[in-house]
Design a protein around this motif. Structure first.
Motif, PDB file in Angstrom:
ATOM      1  N   GLU A   7       1.154  25.625  22.103  1.00  0.00           N
ATOM      2  CA  GLU A   7       0.118  24.458  21.682  1.00  0.00           C
ATOM      3  C   GLU A   7       0.302  23.354  22.569  1.00  0.00           C
ATOM      4  O   GLU A   7       1.299  22.517  22.468  1.00  0.00           O
ATOM      5  N   LEU A   8      -0.488  23.097  23.442  1.00  0.00           N
ATOM      6  CA  LEU A   8      -0.308  22.022  24.617  1.00  0.00           C
ATOM      7  C   LEU A   8      -0.027  20.695  23.865  1.00  0.00           C
ATOM      8  O   LEU A   8       1.068  19.901  24.169  1.00  0.00           O
ATOM      9  N   PHE A   9      -0.427  20.174  22.834  1.00  0.00           N
ATOM     10  CA  PHE A   9      -0.233  18.767  22.276  1.00  0.00           C
ATOM     11  C   PHE A   9       1.191  18.794  21.569  1.00  0.00           C
ATOM     12  O   PHE A   9       1.996  17.890  22.134  1.00  0.00           O
ATOM     13  N   VAL A  10       1.845  19.920  21.091  1.00  0.00           N
ATOM     14  CA  VAL A  10       2.948  19.984  20.506  1.00  0.00           C
ATOM     15  C   VAL A  10       3.950  19.900  21.564  1.00  0.00           C
ATOM     16  O   VAL A  10       4.779  19.419  21.696  1.00  0.00           O
ATOM     17  N   ALA A  11       3.653  20.972  22.658  1.00  0.00           N
ATOM     18  CA  ALA A  11       4.530  21.019  23.919  1.00  0.00           C
ATOM     19  C   ALA A  11       4.712  19.643  24.724  1.00  0.00           C
ATOM     20  O   ALA A  11       6.024  19.275  24.781  1.00  0.00           O
ATOM     21  N   MET A  12       3.594  18.554  24.477  1.00  0.00           N
ATOM     22  CA  MET A  12       3.809  17.612  25.185  1.00  0.00           C
ATOM     23  C   MET A  12       4.695  16.505  24.220  1.00  0.00           C
ATOM     24  O   MET A  12       5.411  15.655  24.895  1.00  0.00           O
ATOM     25  N   LEU A  13       4.417  16.696  22.868  1.00  0.00           N
ATOM     26  CA  LEU A  13       5.304  15.690  21.872  1.00  0.00           C
ATOM     27  C   LEU A  13       6.829  16.198  22.216  1.00  0.00           C
ATOM     28  O   LEU A  13       7.527  15.310  22.385  1.00  0.00           O
ATOM     29  N   VAL A  14       7.150  17.599  22.261  1.00  0.00           N
ATOM     30  CA  VAL A  14       8.414  18.095  22.231  1.00  0.00           C
ATOM     31  C   VAL A  14       9.041  17.536  23.604  1.00  0.00           C
ATOM     32  O   VAL A  14      10.273  17.029  23.799  1.00  0.00           O
ATOM     33  N   GLU A  15       8.289  17.642  24.719  1.00  0.00           N
ATOM     34  CA  GLU A  15       8.606  17.165  26.020  1.00  0.00           C
ATOM     35  C   GLU A  15       9.109  15.614  25.795  1.00  0.00           C
ATOM     36  O   GLU A  15      10.093  15.030  26.392  1.00  0.00           O
ATOM     37  N   ASP A  16       8.049  14.994  25.570  1.00  0.00           N
ATOM     38  CA  ASP A  16       8.556  13.407  25.214  1.00  0.00           C
ATOM     39  C   ASP A  16       9.886  13.308  24.323  1.00  0.00           C
ATOM     40  O   ASP A  16      10.755  12.254  24.709  1.00  0.00           O
ATOM     41  N   LEU A  17      10.224  13.938  23.385  1.00  0.00           N
ATOM     42  CA  LEU A  17      11.354  13.921  22.531  1.00  0.00           C
ATOM     43  C   LEU A  17      12.531  14.225  23.284  1.00  0.00           C
ATOM     44  O   LEU A  17      13.542  13.562  23.268  1.00  0.00           O
ATOM     45  N   LEU A  18      12.359  15.338  24.197  1.00  0.00           N
ATOM     46  CA  LEU A  18      13.540  15.933  24.899  1.00  0.00           C
ATOM     47  C   LEU A  18      13.796  14.660  26.217  1.00  0.00           C
ATOM     48  O   LEU A  18      15.004  14.369  26.189  1.00  0.00           O
ATOM     49  N   TYR A  19      12.917  13.984  26.760  1.00  0.00           N
ATOM     50  CA  TYR A  19      13.026  13.187  27.712  1.00  0.00           C
ATOM     51  C   TYR A  19      13.904  12.013  26.938  1.00  0.00           C
ATOM     52  O   TYR A  19      14.714  11.441  27.762  1.00  0.00           O
ATOM     53  N   ASP A  20      13.430  11.587  25.857  1.00  0.00           N
ATOM     54  CA  ASP A  20      13.890  10.485  25.203  1.00  0.00           C
ATOM     55  C   ASP A  20      15.589  10.740  24.756  1.00  0.00           C
ATOM     56  O   ASP A  20      16.178   9.815  24.868  1.00  0.00           O
ATOM     57  N   LEU A  21      15.827  12.127  24.882  1.00  0.00           N
ATOM     58  CA  LEU A  21      17.245  12.343  24.670  1.00  0.00           C
ATOM     59  C   LEU A  21      17.968  12.681  25.855  1.00  0.00           C
ATOM     60  O   LEU A  21      18.964  13.087  25.946  1.00  0.00           O
TER      61      LEU A  21
END
Length: 113
Positions: A7-21
Motif C-alpha cells: 500500500e503506497l500510503f502506508v509505505a510512504m508513512l513507514v519510510e518517513d518513520l524510518l528516516y526519522d530514526l
C-alpha cells in the motif's frame, strides 16, 4: 533497510518513520516478486516486511531468504502473530497501524542481531 509494503500510503508513512530514526530506505517492494528480487539483490542490513501483499501473496519467501542469509527482519501485520507462518514467528512482529515507539524498539533490536 528494505521496506516491503504493497500500500503506497502506508509505505510512504513507514519510510518517513524510518528516516526519522536515521535509517536509509531501500524500496518499497510492493509484491512478493519484487520483495524476493530486492532480497536477492542485497544492499541493506535490515528488512521490514508487510505480511500480506496484493493478490493473496505474502512476504514469507523473502523472509526465508533473509533468514538463510542471516539478515535480520521484522514483520508488519494487522493480524498479530496469527498472521505469520508458525515457523517464522520468532521474528519481531509489529502491528498495524505502526506505533513509532515500537518501531524504534524493533529497529534497535534488529540492529543488535
Amino acid at each position: 533497510m528494505l521496506v516491503v509494503e504493497d500500500e503506497l500510503f502506508v509505505a510512504m508513512l513507514v519510510e518517513d518513520l524510518l528516516y526519522d530514526l536515521g535509517c536509509a530506505v531501500v524500496g518499497p517492494a510492493a509484491s512478493a516478486r519484487e520483495a524476493v528480487a530486492a532480497v536477492e539483490a542485497d544492499g541493506f542490513d535490515l528488512a521490514l516486511l508487510d505480511v500480506n501483499l496484493g493478490d493473496g501473496e505474502t512476504s514469507f519467501r523473502a523472509a526465508e531468504i533473509l533468514r538463510e542469509r542471516g539478515v535480520p527482519f521484522a514483520f508488519v501485520t494487522g493480524y498479530g502473530d496469527q498472521g505469520v507462518r508458525p515457523d517464522l514467528r520468532d521474528a519481531p512482529i509489529l502491528s498495524k497501524p505502526i506505533d513509532p515507539r515500537q518501531l524504534a524498539k524493533v529497529i534497535a533490536r534488529l540492529g543488535e542481531a
